[in-house]
Design a protein around this motif. Structure first.
Motif, PDB file in Angstrom:
ATOM      1  N   UNK A  61       0.830  -1.202   0.000  1.00  0.00           N
ATOM      2  CA  UNK A  61       0.000   0.000   0.000  1.00  0.00           C
ATOM      3  C   UNK A  61       0.871   1.260   0.000  1.00  0.00           C
ATOM      4  N   UNK A  62       1.903   1.269   0.833  1.00  0.00           N
ATOM      5  CA  UNK A  62       2.760   2.446   0.954  1.00  0.00           C
ATOM      6  C   UNK A  62       3.611   2.656  -0.297  1.00  0.00           C
ATOM      7  N   UNK A  63       4.140   1.574  -0.856  1.00  0.00           N
ATOM      8  CA  UNK A  63       4.961   1.698  -2.060  1.00  0.00           C
ATOM      9  C   UNK A  63       4.162   2.282  -3.215  1.00  0.00           C
ATOM     10  N   UNK A  64       2.871   2.001  -3.255  1.00  0.00           N
ATOM     11  CA  UNK A  64       2.018   2.528  -4.317  1.00  0.00           C
ATOM     12  C   UNK A  64       1.604   3.975  -4.038  1.00  0.00           C
ATOM     13  N   UNK A  65       1.374   4.304  -2.776  1.00  0.00           N
ATOM     14  CA  UNK A  65       0.906   5.645  -2.439  1.00  0.00           C
ATOM     15  C   UNK A  65       2.020   6.689  -2.444  1.00  0.00           C
ATOM     16  N   UNK A  66       3.256   6.247  -2.248  1.00  0.00           N
ATOM     17  CA  UNK A  66       4.398   7.164  -2.266  1.00  0.00           C
ATOM     18  C   UNK A  66       5.304   6.733  -3.413  1.00  0.00           C
ATOM     19  N   UNK A  67       5.020   7.177  -4.618  1.00  0.00           N
ATOM     20  CA  UNK A  67       5.748   6.680  -5.787  1.00  0.00           C
ATOM     21  C   UNK A  67       7.187   7.169  -5.808  1.00  0.00           C
ATOM     22  N   UNK A  68       8.019   6.538  -6.625  1.00  0.00           N
ATOM     23  CA  UNK A  68       9.430   6.921  -6.724  1.00  0.00           C
ATOM     24  C   UNK A  68       9.604   8.334  -7.274  1.00  0.00           C
ATOM     25  N   UNK A  69      10.745   8.917  -6.944  1.00  0.00           N
ATOM     26  CA  UNK A  69      11.056  10.287  -7.349  1.00  0.00           C
ATOM     27  C   UNK A  69      12.379  10.294  -8.109  1.00  0.00           C
ATOM     28  N   UNK A  70      12.403  10.980  -9.245  1.00  0.00           N
ATOM     29  CA  UNK A  70      13.618  11.093 -10.053  1.00  0.00           C
ATOM     30  C   UNK A  70      14.430  12.304  -9.608  1.00  0.00           C
ATOM     31  N   UNK A  71      15.718  12.085  -9.386  1.00  0.00           N
ATOM     32  CA  UNK A  71      16.663  13.166  -9.106  1.00  0.00           C
ATOM     33  C   UNK A  71      17.691  13.193 -10.234  1.00  0.00           C
ATOM     34  N   UNK A  72      17.576  14.181 -11.107  1.00  0.00           N
ATOM     35  CA  UNK A  72      18.538  14.284 -12.208  1.00  0.00           C
ATOM     36  C   UNK A  72      19.896  14.798 -11.737  1.00  0.00           C
ATOM     37  N   UNK A  73      19.883  15.660 -10.705  1.00  0.00           N
ATOM     38  CA  UNK A  73      21.124  16.287 -10.245  1.00  0.00           C
ATOM     39  C   UNK A  73      21.225  16.189  -8.726  1.00  0.00           C
ATOM     40  N   UNK A  74      22.451  16.157  -8.228  1.00  0.00           N
ATOM     41  CA  UNK A  74      22.637  16.247  -6.785  1.00  0.00           C
ATOM     42  C   UNK A  74      22.645  17.717  -6.367  1.00  0.00           C
ATOM     43  N   UNK A  75      22.823  17.979  -5.107  1.00  0.00           N
ATOM     44  CA  UNK A  75      22.711  19.351  -4.611  1.00  0.00           C
ATOM     45  C   UNK A  75      23.842  20.258  -5.092  1.00  0.00           C
ATOM     46  N   UNK A  76      24.898  19.654  -5.638  1.00  0.00           N
ATOM     47  CA  UNK A  76      26.005  20.456  -6.152  1.00  0.00           C
ATOM     48  C   UNK A  76      25.878  20.743  -7.648  1.00  0.00           C
ATOM     49  N   UNK A  77      24.898  20.095  -8.290  1.00  0.00           N
ATOM     50  CA  UNK A  77      24.723  20.298  -9.718  1.00  0.00           C
ATOM     51  C   UNK A  77      25.294  19.196 -10.585  1.00  0.00           C
ATOM     52  N   UNK A  78      25.825  18.130  -9.972  1.00  0.00           N
ATOM     53  CA  UNK A  78      26.328  16.998 -10.741  1.00  0.00           C
ATOM     54  C   UNK A  78      25.166  16.177 -11.284  1.00  0.00           C
ATOM     55  N   UNK A  79      25.280  15.713 -12.519  1.00  0.00           N
ATOM     56  CA  UNK A  79      24.259  14.855 -13.118  1.00  0.00           C
ATOM     57  C   UNK A  79      24.343  13.465 -12.478  1.00  0.00           C
ATOM     58  N   UNK A  81      21.056  11.225 -12.224  1.00  0.00           N
ATOM     59  CA  UNK A  81      19.985  10.374 -12.781  1.00  0.00           C
ATOM     60  C   UNK A  81      19.701   9.174 -11.884  1.00  0.00           C
ATOM     61  N   UNK A  82      19.288   9.457 -10.675  1.00  0.00           N
ATOM     62  CA  UNK A  82      18.959   8.404  -9.720  1.00  0.00           C
ATOM     63  C   UNK A  82      17.491   8.507  -9.300  1.00  0.00           C
ATOM     64  N   UNK A  83      16.898   7.363  -8.993  1.00  0.00           N
ATOM     65  CA  UNK A  83      15.505   7.298  -8.571  1.00  0.00           C
ATOM     66  C   UNK A  83      15.466   6.871  -7.107  1.00  0.00           C
ATOM     67  N   UNK A  84      14.707   7.611  -6.326  1.00  0.00           N
ATOM     68  CA  UNK A  84      14.575   7.332  -4.900  1.00  0.00           C
ATOM     69  C   UNK A  84      13.249   6.634  -4.621  1.00  0.00           C
TER      70      UNK A  84
END
Length: 547
Positions: A61-79, A81-84
């Motif tokens: 239930x939780x995995x469906x209600x809180x879907x994954x999030x794409x992070x193209x860049x880290x906080x410093x601006x490096x590319x 392309x990771x999914x959380x």
């Protein structure tokens, strides 16, 4: 269940369906014994009992209600392309891998290993989204064997029962998850229209440039993909991380926002000079992935059957606890017809699925006759079961009334999931036409199909008449593509009927033959004719219920 609020008494409510064994479905258990995997019942039951717990259901239930999030860049601006993902997703993946739902059967020499895996995949139906990378990891192994060197390196990690999440050199990990990256926006199922190119390098690797419209589970360790070489469409293995630790040049454009399957990150990607390794011969990419397609199509049938069974048990559980007009719903004649019809639909799907799982296991072990049956029966069953499941799950949802339409009731999530399985690995027309192509290119598959059908002849006149009608469809090939769905649907029903007549209780087979084959049936479920023995059919909906 009765409670008090400030304004009224709350009663006539249905208790949660928890504490049951999802593998206790008699059609599943009987199929395990019949198809040579009776030895696996204890471990299948262990997983089924876990799936029935409140904890596992909460993960889904939780995995469906809180879907994954794409992070193209880290906080410093490096590319990057990771999914959380939320931790619940990783709990689901860990459980699936530890119980061998991914590539593990390829490392198991026991007859029935692939049947046991099919039953586990069916029982562990708490979230469909994480089943996608699990299924793809299972399916990648036979295709990867087209490159023995790659298979020797990665197959032990694809079959190892340890979930090791995170981006690093795949050769340094304890276990691997694989994905597929095939379709493009201009081609869809027509992968020969792909425009992604692959250019051979001096070291034997290839550089890929292009895009992919659907790449599921983008945090997988490696992907099978198709690209054009001078010889034509070719298959490649593309790692997320290259040997040595450098991230491969796969750029994530966005994640798809889908109707269902939300816990699974489906992405659009670009290959910006990504490195790939050749799998199979140049120009033979479609042929290379054929065995992979067989595996994923089987999982479509398993997933549809599992979703349907889960919905039927929810409807049956509700009907056994909810009263209306002075009686429990399960005792209302109209509801009994619906529940019995849903059970027949579910049992036909599951029994056919287990026969296909057995054929798959024996085909992998070199049985050519079973391979021929799998080729055609899997194609027609994939078409029909995946088409029927959304309709049947919708009927099961309606058994709960308005409550079924509320997201707090898990049956709504199942309903949103069902259309995907008809689309994945070829939507309706693609699946139906592929079945006909199989008959044209491999005529012996039709002989294998009717040999299987003949095993049930004489058991029911309605079945025999259906087989005769089907055979007449092949006396002429005029307008064959126009008749594709009609023919394939008839084949699927005959295949299901042959299994039920031989292996299911008489009441179930009788109801199936009267309605699906004898055509004494309406346009909706719950229209079984009078005179059938519904009680033993309805009883099978409740097997494994708590208490």
């Amino acid at each position: 269940m009765t409670t008090m609020t400030a304004t009224h008494e709350v009663f006539n409510q249905v208790p949660p369906l928890v504490g049951h064994d999802t593998s206790a479905d008699p059609a599943l258990r009987e199929g395990l014994e019949r198809e040579g995997a009776g030895w696996a019942i204890p471990e299948v039951s262990e997983l089924g009992c876990l799936a029935g717990t409140a904890e596992a259901q909460a993960w889904g239930r939780l995995a469906e209600r809180v879907p994954p999030v794409l992070h193209n860049y880290d906080r410093y601006g490096h590319r990057i392309d990771e999914v959380e993902y939320v931790p619940a997703y990783h709990q689901l993946m860990t459980t699936a891998v530890e119980h061998g739902l991914h590539g593990a059967p390829w490392a198991d020499d026991r007859p029935g290993a692939h049947v046991a895996r099919a039953a586990k995949f069916y029982a562990w139906n708490v979230d469909a989204g994480h089943g996608c990378p699990i299924s793809m990891t299972y399916a990648v192994v036979p295709a990867l064997r087209a490159n023995p060197e790659l298979a020797a390196t990665f197959e032990p990690l694809l079959t190892n029962r340890e979930y090791d999440f995170g981006l690093q050199d795949p050769a340094t990990k304890r276990g691997l998850i694989a994905g597929m990256s095939m379709t493009e926006k201009q081609g869809g199922s027509d992968v020969r229209a792909n425009t992604t190119t692959a250019t051979r390098q001096a070291d034997g690797t290839y550089v890929l440039r292009g895009h992919k419209w659907f790449t599921s589970a983008p945090m997988s360790d490696m992907f099978l993909t198709l690209a054009q070489t001078p010889a034509g469409v070719t298959c490649f293995l593309v790692p997320r991380v290259l040997p040595g630790g450098e991230h491969n040049a796969m750029r994530f454009v966005r994640l798809k926002e889908k109707l269902g399957n939300k816990s699974n990150a489906s992405s659009e990607i670009e290959y910006d000079a990504a490195v790939g390794w050749l799998v199979g011969e140049e120009g033979r990419g479609v042929r290379t992935i054929v065995e992979m397609v067989n595996m994923t199509r089987l999982d479509c049938v398993i997933g549809s059957s599992a979703g349907l069974r889960t919905a039927v048990t929810m409807a049956a559980h509700h009907a056994r606890h909810r009263s209306a007009f002075g009686k429990l719903l399960v005792d209302q004649p109209a509801m009994r017809n619906v529940l019995a019809d849903l059970q027949v639909e579910s049992e036909a799907s599951t029994t056919a699925m287990m026969r296909l799982a057995g054929a798959n296991d024996r085909a992998i072990r070199g049985d050519e006759g079973e391979a021929a049956l799998r080729r055609i029966a899997l194609a027609v069953t994939k078409y029909y079961v995946c088409k029927r499941s959304p309709v049947a799950v919708g009927e099961a949802l309606e058994c709960l009334g308005g409550n079924g339409y509320i997201e707090e009731h898990d049956i709504a999530r199942i309903y949103r999931e069902m259309p995907l399985l008809s689309i994945w690995e070829g939507s309706g027309n693609v699946a139906a036409l592929d079945a006909l192509r199989a008959l044209a290119k491999e005529p012996h598959t039709l002989d294998a199909f009717f040999a299987e059908a003949a095993l049930a002849e004489g058991a029911d006149v309605r079945y025999d008449e259906a087989v005769d009608r089907l055979k007449k469809e092949f006396t002429s090939f005029d307008d064959i593509e126009l008749r594709a769905r009609r023919i394939v649907e008839q084949m699927a029903l005959v295949f299901q009927g042959s299994q039920l007549l031989r292996h299911s209780p008489a009441a179930v087979a009788d109801a199936f033959c009267a309605s699906r084959l004898g055509r004494d049936w309406g346009g909706a479920l719950g229209t079984l004719p009078t005179g059938l023995d519904l009680a033993p059919i309805i009883e099978r909906t409740a097997t494994g219920f708590p208490g």
